[in-house]
Motif scaffolding. Structure first.
Motif, PDB file in Angstrom:
ATOM      1  N   ARG A 206       0.777  -1.266   0.000  1.00 16.24           N
ATOM      2  CA  ARG A 206       0.000   0.000   0.000  1.00 16.24           C
ATOM      3  C   ARG A 206       0.794   1.295   0.000  1.00 16.24           C
TER       4      ARG A 206
ATOM      5  N   THR B  50      -8.821  -3.503  -7.041  1.00 15.51           N
ATOM      6  CA  THR B  50      -8.258  -2.332  -6.360  1.00 15.51           C
ATOM      7  C   THR B  50      -7.255  -1.618  -7.261  1.00 15.51           C
TER       8      THR B  50
ATOM      9  N   ASN C 219     -10.757 -10.702  -4.867  1.00 17.56           N
ATOM     10  CA  ASN C 219     -10.820 -10.949  -6.318  1.00 17.56           C
ATOM     11  C   ASN C 219      -9.590 -11.720  -6.759  1.00 17.56           C
TER      12      ASN C 219
HETATM   13  O1  DOR Z   1      -8.991  -8.780  -3.898  1.00 20.79           O
HETATM   14  C1  DOR Z   1      -7.996  -8.256  -4.394  1.00 20.79           C
HETATM   15  N1  DOR Z   1      -7.380  -7.203  -3.807  1.00 20.79           N
HETATM   16  N2  DOR Z   1      -7.522  -8.735  -5.543  1.00 20.79           N
HETATM   17  C2  DOR Z   1      -6.549  -8.116  -6.218  1.00 20.79           C
HETATM   18  O2  DOR Z   1      -6.174  -8.587  -7.248  1.00 20.79           O
HETATM   19  C3  DOR Z   1      -5.971  -6.859  -5.703  1.00 20.79           C
HETATM   20  C4  DOR Z   1      -6.121  -6.749  -4.252  1.00 20.79           C
HETATM   21  C5  DOR Z   1      -5.843  -5.359  -3.714  1.00 20.79           C
HETATM   22  O3  DOR Z   1      -4.828  -4.765  -4.089  1.00 20.79           O
HETATM   23  O4  DOR Z   1      -6.652  -4.881  -2.899  1.00 20.79           O
END
Ligand code: DOR
Ligand code: ZN
Length: 446
Positions: A64, A153, A282
């Motif tokens: 992040r 995201t 995801n």
């Molecule tokens: O659920 C997910 N979150 N899948 C991703 O591919 C990216 C990740 C995120 O960066 O929050």
């Protein structure tokens, strides 16, 4: 001069389990052998009855920084990593700004360096606007790239077919792995619209991104890889259908590799009612046979790697309704404990742990043999595990900025006892002792 000797442990490598000693000197593995002398060594770690693994290389973390520090930051994330036995992380590029230029890659490294409890490597992101920067980002020190084929995201748009062709051609030319978030954008939009009409039951997230979205995306990537010689790495494979698509492409000669994540092996559709939006990720956690079949595939060696897809968000973001909540959850600290538990309980061979969590990620992203191996000359990174202790995941143990995880309260077999990073004991008897000495790792080029 620092030196340590790890004595009488069961050294687990991808090829076997050996009761053997490991001596580390000045940060590097110096000697491996039976009955190595302790004289002149600063510290002896008696590891009888314990597993000795290479430091874990987590190829899939979203820590992040920069831009999304309100979710979590590199200081907390890298501390969490080391406590969970991870000594190297490969950071993903969907930050703000995204890592899509050479200068952004360099700037990100500068931001992370002073906060790093672990060593780290960086990836760049490729999209329609920057395929011409492939070489420059590589020259700056990226170990690979990420391409987002579907929405998640960061909302990085998927590449056009011609950009995909260009990216995979360059992947072949420069022998560089491209990580793909393989969910077809148009199909995800179509199925999400349909699922949203059915209400707000968290399990509808599963129906918004069915396996066909993964398979369709992989088919496209694999087709172009076949004609370009490109090297796609399909990350977070969540369905058995997607794995089959990868294996079929491999049979046709495509140099395609695949990663799955612990959450697809230990969570199932019943967990939507238990955890709600917390387990929104995801691609989604699936039901039916997927978990069992994926676990079987990990055991049989069909996967190349396991990554955590560590993706922290705030408690607020994770407690919204299923359609409004952010996708993903923190996982870097629990990856090795969850996988060890599966191995100790006999679901997967122990030797698959160093192979899938350490050696192969390091090989795929040009960090091997310095990282991901217990070989003379390699980085002195080890994890010493007590397989006979059970431990419970608690919020107090977690080092994330927000102590949220679906795995809180889980009782696991095996405990990460000591962690060694470049010859320094950074976790001693489960407690963090390390400081921020992590370094930026550039690809090893021969
Ligand atoms: O659920 C997910 N979150 N899948 C991703 O591919 C990216 C990740 C995120 O960066 O929050
Ligand atoms: Zn992804």
């Amino acid at each position: 001069m620092t030196s340590i000797l790890v004595r009488n442990g069961l050294v687990i490598t991808s090829t076997g389990i050996y009761q053997i000693d490991v001596r580390i000197e000045d940060g590097l593995i110096m000697e491996i052998g039976r009955g190595l002398p302790a004289s002149g060594v600063e510290e002896v770690i008696e590891a009888r009855g314990h597993y000795v693994l290479p430091g874990i290389v987590d190829e899939h973390v979203h820590m992040r920084e920069p831009g999304l520090e309100y979710k979590d930051d590199f200081e907390h994330g890298s501390k969490a990593a080391v406590k969970g036995g991870v000594t190297t992380v490969i950071e993903h590029p969907n930050t703000i700004p995204p890592v899509d230029t050479p200068s952004r890659l360099r700037e990100k490294a500068e931001i992370l360096k002073p906060k790093a409890y672990v060593d780290f490597a960086l990836t760049g992101v490729l999209h329609d606007g920057n395929t011409h920067l492939f070489e420059d980002i590589l020259a700056e020190g990226a170990v690979g790239f990420k391409v987002f084929m579907g929405p998640t995201t960061g909302n990085i748009p998927p590449p056009s077919d011609s950009s995909l062709y260009e990216i995979l051609s360059k992947s072949a030319k420069y022998n560089t792995r491209i990580m793909f978030h393989a969910e077809d954008h148009a199909l995800v939009v179509y199925f999400t619209e349909k699922a949203r009409k059915l209400g707000e039951n968290p399990i509808l997230h599963r129906d918004a991104r069915p396996p066909v979205t993964e398979v369709y995306s992989i088919a496209k990537i694999a087709t172009i890889a076949k004609y370009t010689g490109g090297k796609p790495h399909i990350v977070h494979v969540s369905s058995i259908d997607a794995l089959e698509a990868v294996l079929n492409a491999r049979k046709l000669g495509v140099d395609i590799t695949a990663e799955t994540c612990p959450h697809y092996l230990v969570l199932g559709e019943e967990d939507y009612s238990k955890y709600g939006s917390l387990v929104k990720v995801n691609p989604p956690i699936r039901g039916g046979i997927h978990r069992e079949k994926l676990l079987e595939a990990v055991a049989k060696g069909y996967f190349d790697a396991i990554g955590s897809d560590h993706a922290p968000h705030t408690p607020e973001e994770k407690s919204k309704s299923i359609w409004e909540a952010s996708a993903g959850f923190a996982g870097v600290q629990t990856m090795l404990p969850l996988m060890l538990d599966l191995a100790i309980r006999g679901y997967i061979p122990l030797t698959n742990i160093p192979k899938l969590l350490s050696e192969n990620p390091a090989k795929l992203f040009k960090l091997w043999p310095f990282k991901g191996s217990i070989l003379p000359g390699a980085s002195g990174d080890l994890v010493i595990v007590d397989p006979n202790t059970e431990f419970v995941i608690t919020p107090e143990w977690l080092e994330y900025k927000y102590k949220i995880s679906p795995f809180i309260g889980w009782r696991l077999k095996g405990r990460v006892k000591h962690v060694v990073l470049r010859g320094s004991i950074v976790v001693r008897d489960g407690e963090l002792t390390g400081v921020k000495t992590g370094v930026w790792l550039k690809p090893i080029t021969k």
